[in-house]
Design a protein around this motif. Structure first.
Motif, PDB file in Angstrom:
ATOM      1  N   GLU A 152      -1.099   3.563   1.251  1.00 42.72           N
ATOM      2  CA  GLU A 152      -0.924   4.784   0.448  1.00 42.72           C
ATOM      3  C   GLU A 152       0.359   5.489   0.830  1.00 42.72           C
ATOM      4  OE1 GLU A 152      -2.857   6.598  -1.837  1.00 42.72           O
ATOM      5  OE2 GLU A 152      -3.949   4.715  -2.171  1.00 42.72           O
ATOM      6  N   GLU A 153       1.063   5.930  -0.164  1.00 38.65           N
ATOM      7  CA  GLU A 153       2.270   6.718   0.108  1.00 38.65           C
ATOM      8  C   GLU A 153       1.845   8.044   0.738  1.00 38.65           C
ATOM      9  OE1 GLU A 153       5.925   8.667  -2.415  1.00 38.65           O
ATOM     10  OE2 GLU A 153       4.653   7.149  -3.353  1.00 38.65           O
ATOM     11  N   PRO A 154       2.481   8.447   1.902  1.00 42.11           N
ATOM     12  CA  PRO A 154       2.051   9.704   2.529  1.00 42.11           C
ATOM     13  C   PRO A 154       2.276  10.886   1.594  1.00 42.11           C
ATOM     14  CG  PRO A 154       4.030   8.814   3.580  1.00 42.11           C
ATOM     15  CD  PRO A 154       3.584   7.808   2.590  1.00 42.11           C
ATOM     16  N   ARG A 155       1.291  11.775   1.575  1.00 43.78           N
ATOM     17  CA  ARG A 155       1.407  12.958   0.717  1.00 43.78           C
ATOM     18  C   ARG A 155       2.161  14.036   1.470  1.00 43.78           C
ATOM     19  NH1 ARG A 155      -1.385  12.475  -3.778  1.00 43.78           N
ATOM     20  NH2 ARG A 155      -3.087  10.965  -3.862  1.00 43.78           N
ATOM     21  N   LEU A 156       3.227  14.547   0.865  1.00 42.73           N
ATOM     22  CA  LEU A 156       4.053  15.576   1.510  1.00 42.73           C
ATOM     23  C   LEU A 156       3.635  16.948   1.016  1.00 42.73           C
ATOM     24  CD1 LEU A 156       7.604  13.983   1.211  1.00 42.73           C
ATOM     25  CD2 LEU A 156       6.185  14.098   3.236  1.00 42.73           C
ATOM     26  N   GLY A 157       3.615  17.897   1.950  1.00 40.08           N
ATOM     27  CA  GLY A 157       3.349  19.275   1.564  1.00 40.08           C
ATOM     28  C   GLY A 157       4.623  19.886   0.963  1.00 40.08           C
ATOM     29  N   LEU A 158       4.572  21.190   0.739  1.00 43.99           N
ATOM     30  CA  LEU A 158       5.715  21.870   0.119  1.00 43.99           C
ATOM     31  C   LEU A 158       6.960  21.774   1.011  1.00 43.99           C
ATOM     32  CD1 LEU A 158       6.748  23.581  -2.225  1.00 43.99           C
ATOM     33  CD2 LEU A 158       6.085  25.619  -0.931  1.00 43.99           C
ATOM     34  N   THR A 159       6.768  22.026   2.341  1.00 51.17           N
ATOM     35  CA  THR A 159       7.927  21.984   3.255  1.00 51.17           C
ATOM     36  C   THR A 159       8.506  20.577   3.320  1.00 51.17           C
ATOM     37  OG1 THR A 159       6.357  21.744   5.074  1.00 51.17           O
ATOM     38  CG2 THR A 159       7.328  23.920   4.760  1.00 51.17           C
ATOM     39  N   GLY A 160       7.621  19.585   3.304  1.00 53.54           N
ATOM     40  CA  GLY A 160       8.093  18.201   3.340  1.00 53.54           C
ATOM     41  C   GLY A 160       8.879  17.855   2.104  1.00 53.54           C
ATOM     42  N   ARG A 161       8.371  18.314   0.955  1.00 51.10           N
ATOM     43  CA  ARG A 161       9.071  18.025  -0.298  1.00 51.10           C
ATOM     44  C   ARG A 161      10.420  18.719  -0.365  1.00 51.10           C
ATOM     45  NH1 ARG A 161       3.985  18.521  -2.772  1.00 51.10           N
ATOM     46  NH2 ARG A 161       4.555  20.457  -3.815  1.00 51.10           N
ATOM     47  N   MET A 162      10.556  19.842   0.352  1.00 52.89           N
ATOM     48  CA  MET A 162      11.852  20.552   0.379  1.00 52.89           C
ATOM     49  C   MET A 162      12.732  20.079   1.540  1.00 52.89           C
ATOM     50  SD  MET A 162      10.586  24.383  -0.438  1.00 52.89           S
ATOM     51  CE  MET A 162      12.217  25.099  -0.518  1.00 52.89           C
ATOM     52  N   TYR A 163      12.324  19.040   2.217  1.00 55.81           N
ATOM     53  CA  TYR A 163      13.076  18.452   3.348  1.00 55.81           C
ATOM     54  C   TYR A 163      13.344  19.453   4.471  1.00 55.81           C
ATOM     55  CZ  TYR A 163      13.949  14.760  -0.032  1.00 55.81           C
ATOM     56  OH  TYR A 163      13.793  13.778  -0.950  1.00 55.81           O
ATOM     57  N   LEU A 164      12.525  20.497   4.568  1.00 54.05           N
ATOM     58  CA  LEU A 164      12.805  21.533   5.568  1.00 54.05           C
ATOM     59  C   LEU A 164      12.801  21.005   7.007  1.00 54.05           C
ATOM     60  CD1 LEU A 164      11.148  24.824   4.283  1.00 54.05           C
ATOM     61  CD2 LEU A 164      13.556  24.294   4.583  1.00 54.05           C
ATOM     62  N   PRO A 165      11.804  20.206   7.422  1.00 50.79           N
ATOM     63  CA  PRO A 165      11.830  19.712   8.810  1.00 50.79           C
ATOM     64  C   PRO A 165      13.105  18.920   9.102  1.00 50.79           C
ATOM     65  CG  PRO A 165       9.705  19.273   7.796  1.00 50.79           C
ATOM     66  CD  PRO A 165      10.608  19.749   6.708  1.00 50.79           C
ATOM     67  N   LEU A 166      13.554  18.093   8.135  1.00 51.12           N
ATOM     68  CA  LEU A 166      14.759  17.279   8.359  1.00 51.12           C
ATOM     69  C   LEU A 166      16.018  18.151   8.413  1.00 51.12           C
ATOM     70  CD1 LEU A 166      13.946  14.233   6.080  1.00 51.12           C
ATOM     71  CD2 LEU A 166      13.788  14.397   8.555  1.00 51.12           C
TER      72      LEU A 166
END
Ligand code: SF4
Ligand code: SF4
Length: 177
Positions: free
Chosen positions: A12-26
């Protein structure tokens, strides 16, 4: 193999939260790395005004030199060991009968193509009379390919230029590279 094959494991493709989708951690990770490099000690210098420090010039593999003996003669005895050891085939020697009584031959011509050289140091290792050495000169360059083919005179002049800062092994006393 078909997609229905039971040996295939579907992930399964990992589901990203809002911060993940906005690449904030990276983005934070990248900015942290950039900031760390901004405040860490500088590794570069403003060459050529400022010259980089070479750890140990005695073992640095810059352009070659042909060493001279105490009488100022070329030390090379034209044994061809360096040319034989050279994996890049960039040393070209023409031997001639020596004008001096302490050796049979000397190099009438000694040419190194510095552009073909891979600076492996095999020539220096092979020489039985410490006649050829690599120096710490890394910026001795030319405006044409021909200028980077060093003849005997040029190789001897590199010796004159470097002999005080980088004495031959037999003149180093207690200094160990
Ligand atoms: S450093 Fe290596 S490649 Fe260069 S001339 Fe010597 S043996 Fe040949
Ligand atoms: S530089 Fe050394 S190894 Fe090369 S030909 Fe001269 S004496 Fe022989």
């Amino acid at each position: 193999m078909k997609p229905t094959d039971p040996n295939i494991r579907w992930i399964e493709e990992p589901r990203l939260g809002l911060t993940g989708r906005m690449y904030l951690p990276l983005v934070v990770q990248g900015l942290t790395t950039t900031t760390r490099h901004l405040v860490s000690p500088k590794q570069t210098v403003s060459f050529p005004e400022e010259r980089p420090k070479i750890g140990n010039p005695l073992i640095y593999r810059g352009v070659h030199r042909l060493n001279k003996d105490d009488a100022g003669r070329v030390k090379c005895v034209a044994c061809f060991l360096c040319a034989t050891a050279c994996p890049a085939h960039c040393i070209d020697i023409i031997a001639a009968p020596s004008p001096w009584p302490d050796r049979e031959k000397y190099p009438e011509s000694f040419v190194i193509d510095e552009l073909r050289c891979i600076f492996c140091g095999m020539c220096e290792e092979a020489c039985p009379v410490e006649a050829i050495e690599l120096t710490s000169l890394f910026d001795l360059t030319g405006r044409s390919r021909e200028e980077m083919v060093f003849d005997k005179e040029k190789l001897l002049s590199v010796y004159d230029q470097t002999k005080d800062a980088e004495p031959m092994p037999s003149h180093r006393g207690g200094t160990t590279p």
